[in-house]
Scaffold this motif. Structure first.
Motif, PDB file in Angstrom:
ATOM      1  N   LEU A 273     -56.782 -48.505  18.064  1.00  0.00           N
ATOM      2  CA  LEU A 273     -57.995 -49.272  17.829  1.00  0.00           C
ATOM      3  C   LEU A 273     -57.748 -50.749  18.111  1.00  0.00           C
ATOM      4  N   THR A 274     -58.746 -51.411  18.699  1.00  0.00           N
ATOM      5  CA  THR A 274     -58.616 -52.830  19.009  1.00  0.00           C
ATOM      6  C   THR A 274     -58.854 -53.668  17.760  1.00  0.00           C
ATOM      7  N   VAL A 275     -58.179 -54.791  17.666  1.00  0.00           N
ATOM      8  CA  VAL A 275     -58.287 -55.665  16.486  1.00  0.00           C
ATOM      9  C   VAL A 275     -59.671 -56.315  16.423  1.00  0.00           C
ATOM     10  N   PHE A 276     -60.170 -56.786  17.570  1.00  0.00           N
ATOM     11  CA  PHE A 276     -61.504 -57.385  17.655  1.00  0.00           C
ATOM     12  C   PHE A 276     -62.415 -56.386  18.390  1.00  0.00           C
TER      13      PHE A 276
ATOM     14  N   VAL B 151     -61.732 -52.846   3.608  1.00  0.00           N
ATOM     15  CA  VAL B 151     -60.593 -51.971   3.885  1.00  0.00           C
ATOM     16  C   VAL B 151     -59.568 -52.768   4.677  1.00  0.00           C
ATOM     17  N   ALA B 152     -58.322 -52.713   4.244  1.00  0.00           N
ATOM     18  CA  ALA B 152     -57.252 -53.528   4.822  1.00  0.00           C
ATOM     19  C   ALA B 152     -56.786 -52.976   6.164  1.00  0.00           C
ATOM     20  N   GLY B 153     -55.999 -53.796   6.870  1.00  0.00           N
ATOM     21  CA  GLY B 153     -55.285 -53.342   8.059  1.00  0.00           C
ATOM     22  C   GLY B 153     -56.066 -53.447   9.343  1.00  0.00           C
ATOM     23  N   CYS B 154     -55.436 -54.032  10.371  1.00  0.00           N
ATOM     24  CA  CYS B 154     -56.094 -54.145  11.675  1.00  0.00           C
ATOM     25  C   CYS B 154     -55.359 -53.379  12.768  1.00  0.00           C
ATOM     26  N   GLU B 155     -54.213 -52.760  12.446  1.00  0.00           N
ATOM     27  CA  GLU B 155     -53.443 -52.044  13.463  1.00  0.00           C
ATOM     28  C   GLU B 155     -53.287 -50.582  13.069  1.00  0.00           C
ATOM     29  N   GLY B 156     -53.724 -49.701  13.946  1.00  0.00           N
ATOM     30  CA  GLY B 156     -53.581 -48.286  13.654  1.00  0.00           C
ATOM     31  C   GLY B 156     -53.867 -47.416  14.860  1.00  0.00           C
ATOM     32  N   ALA B 157     -53.459 -46.156  14.751  1.00  0.00           N
ATOM     33  CA  ALA B 157     -53.696 -45.164  15.797  1.00  0.00           C
ATOM     34  C   ALA B 157     -53.965 -43.825  15.139  1.00  0.00           C
TER      35      ALA B 157
ATOM     36  N   ALA C  96     -49.428 -47.367  16.948  1.00  0.00           N
ATOM     37  CA  ALA C  96     -49.941 -48.209  15.865  1.00  0.00           C
ATOM     38  C   ALA C  96     -49.298 -49.587  15.853  1.00  0.00           C
ATOM     39  N   ALA C  97     -48.157 -49.736  16.509  1.00  0.00           N
ATOM     40  CA  ALA C  97     -47.446 -51.016  16.540  1.00  0.00           C
ATOM     41  C   ALA C  97     -47.984 -51.972  17.597  1.00  0.00           C
ATOM     42  N   LEU C  98     -48.967 -51.550  18.391  1.00  0.00           N
ATOM     43  CA  LEU C  98     -49.361 -52.307  19.572  1.00  0.00           C
ATOM     44  C   LEU C  98     -50.600 -53.194  19.444  1.00  0.00           C
ATOM     45  N   PRO C  99     -51.656 -52.834  18.681  1.00  0.00           N
ATOM     46  CA  PRO C  99     -52.938 -53.538  18.815  1.00  0.00           C
ATOM     47  C   PRO C  99     -52.899 -55.035  18.572  1.00  0.00           C
ATOM     48  N   LEU C 100     -52.080 -55.502  17.652  1.00  0.00           N
ATOM     49  CA  LEU C 100     -52.025 -56.932  17.364  1.00  0.00           C
ATOM     50  C   LEU C 100     -50.879 -57.607  18.102  1.00  0.00           C
ATOM     51  N   THR C 101     -49.656 -57.178  17.833  1.00  0.00           N
ATOM     52  CA  THR C 101     -48.502 -57.918  18.344  1.00  0.00           C
ATOM     53  C   THR C 101     -48.303 -57.751  19.851  1.00  0.00           C
TER      54      THR C 101
ATOM     55  N   ARG D 214     -59.246 -39.830  12.616  1.00  0.00           N
ATOM     56  CA  ARG D 214     -58.298 -39.462  11.562  1.00  0.00           C
ATOM     57  C   ARG D 214     -57.046 -40.284  11.798  1.00  0.00           C
ATOM     58  N   MET D 215     -56.821 -41.281  10.952  1.00  0.00           N
ATOM     59  CA  MET D 215     -55.697 -42.177  11.167  1.00  0.00           C
ATOM     60  C   MET D 215     -54.377 -41.440  10.953  1.00  0.00           C
ATOM     61  N   ARG D 216     -53.431 -41.673  11.871  1.00  0.00           N
ATOM     62  CA  ARG D 216     -52.115 -41.034  11.793  1.00  0.00           C
ATOM     63  C   ARG D 216     -50.998 -42.031  11.515  1.00  0.00           C
ATOM     64  N   ALA D 217     -51.216 -43.290  11.828  1.00  0.00           N
ATOM     65  CA  ALA D 217     -50.186 -44.306  11.579  1.00  0.00           C
ATOM     66  C   ALA D 217     -50.825 -45.683  11.564  1.00  0.00           C
ATOM     67  N   ASN D 218     -50.220 -46.573  10.811  1.00  0.00           N
ATOM     68  CA  ASN D 218     -50.609 -47.992  10.764  1.00  0.00           C
ATOM     69  C   ASN D 218     -49.357 -48.834  10.887  1.00  0.00           C
ATOM     70  N   SER D 219     -49.530 -50.097  11.210  1.00  0.00           N
ATOM     71  CA  SER D 219     -48.396 -51.017  11.169  1.00  0.00           C
ATOM     72  C   SER D 219     -48.791 -52.276  10.411  1.00  0.00           C
TER      73      SER D 219
END
Length: 341
Positions: free
Chosen positions: A88-91, A61-67, A139-144, A34-39
């Motif tokens: 969630l991991t991007v790859f 479905v869009a977006g690669c960063e979330g928690a 949610a701000a962490l998986p990519l950047t 259950r997604m709670r936040a995205n960046s």
């Protein structure tokens, strides 16, 4: 449930489109989150502009960063249980080691992303979130953050007292600055904004070079380092020729991208300049799940928090969040919060 999809236009650009569909079910080896936040980040802008280097499926479905929170698990799952707070991991297939072509499947690219109320992913694609971090921070962490960590640790590991040069104030640059500071490095940052210069100093930058005052910022960096140059340059702008001039002999450029560099980005580099510099240029594309685990361990030890832009957005206003990021007005990660139970 609702989810945002990328619908391809005839010119290759993509529109963010909201759809309603059934909540998916976790199959064997999968978890339902259950997604709670995205960046939102620069990668999303490239995807929408049709300028992303990896494939992006139409209507994905869009977006690669979330928690979010694990609410159900499929048969055989051992890495997560209902109630776990995860990012969630991007790859999803890149667990450890160097990047390989077979790991290229990416959330929001060739696999459905996480800008949705629920997402199903492999259990291998989730990492536990430290208790002190909010969903928005996670949610701000998986990519950047993972890209910044890879830039600092995946090649020439920086030693205390050495100099790290971080270009700009985007999400990767800010995370690299924070990690470099806690590693004991001397950090030099560049910016073209006086207001952002003050924020960079607040985050721990020892020196800030304002490019509007010092167009020849590479020389300014050398002056600040007594002529030595930076041992590691985190180049998110693609101005490699200038980064080479700013780097120390035998140093390294962690080459993250070229899309934000404007005029001169990705310009050809003189071969003699490259040879004489003695500098290694290493391409950086996010990182593995193992590196994400390292990020979270390091952050927990130092109680670090990512920099979030103060202008947050609700899930219903995701398009406005994308537009705010594209405007260049943000400082820190642009975050989308799911406010429904």
């Amino acid at each position: 449930m609702q989810s945002y999809h990328l619908v391809r236009n005839a010119d290759g650009t993509a529109e963010l489109t909201l759809r309603e569909r059934e909540i998916p079910t976790a199959g064997p080896g999968q978890v339902l989150v259950r997604m709670r936040a995205n960046s939102v980040g620069f990668r999303d802008a490239l995807v929408q502009a049709g300028d992303y280097p990896l494939p992006v499926l139409d209507d994905v479905v869009a977006g690669c960063e979330g928690a979010g929170e694990v609410v159900a698990i499929g048969a055989g799952v051992t890495r997560a249980k209902p109630g776990d707070r995860v990012a969630l991991t991007v790859f999803p297939d890149w667990i450890d080691g160097p990047f390989r072509f077979e790991y290229a499947a990416q959330l929001g690219g060739t696999r459905d992303g996480v800008l949705a109320e629920y997402a199903v992913v492999s259990e291998q694609a989730v990492v536990p979130v430290p208790e002190y971090l909010s969903y928005e921070e996670a949610a701000a962490l998986p990519l950047t953050a993972v890209t910044a960590w890879n830039a600092l640790t995946g090649g020439r590991r920086i030693l205390p007292g050495e100099t790290v040069l971080v270009l700009g104030s985007g999400g990767v640059a800010l995370a690299a600055l924070q990690f470099a500071v806690v590693s004991g490095a001397q950090v030099v940052a560049t910016t073209s904004s006086g207001a952002k210069a003050a924020r960079l100093r607040e985050l721990g930058a020892h020196h800030v070079v304002d490019r509007t005052e010092h167009p020849d910022w590479a020389t300014a960096v050398r002056d600040l380092t007594g002529g030595r140059g930076a041992d590691l340059v985190v180049d998110v702008a693609g101005t490699v020729a200038d980064s080479l001039r700013a780097a120390a002999l035998g140093g390294e450029i962690a080459y993250v991208g070229y899309g934000v560099g404007g005029t001169g980005a990705a310009a050809p580099v003189d071969a003699r300049t490259l040879f004489d510099s003695g500098v290694r240029i290493r391409g950086v594309a996010v990182g593995s799940r193992a590196q994400f685990d390292e990020v979270l361990r390091a952050m927990k030890v130092h109680r670090m928090r990512p920099v979030l832009d103060p202008k947050g957005f609700a899930f219903a206003d995701a398009a406005a969040a994308f537009a705010h990021h594209r405007s260049g007005a943000a400082f820190g990660k642009v975050v989308i919060t799911h406010d429904t139970p």
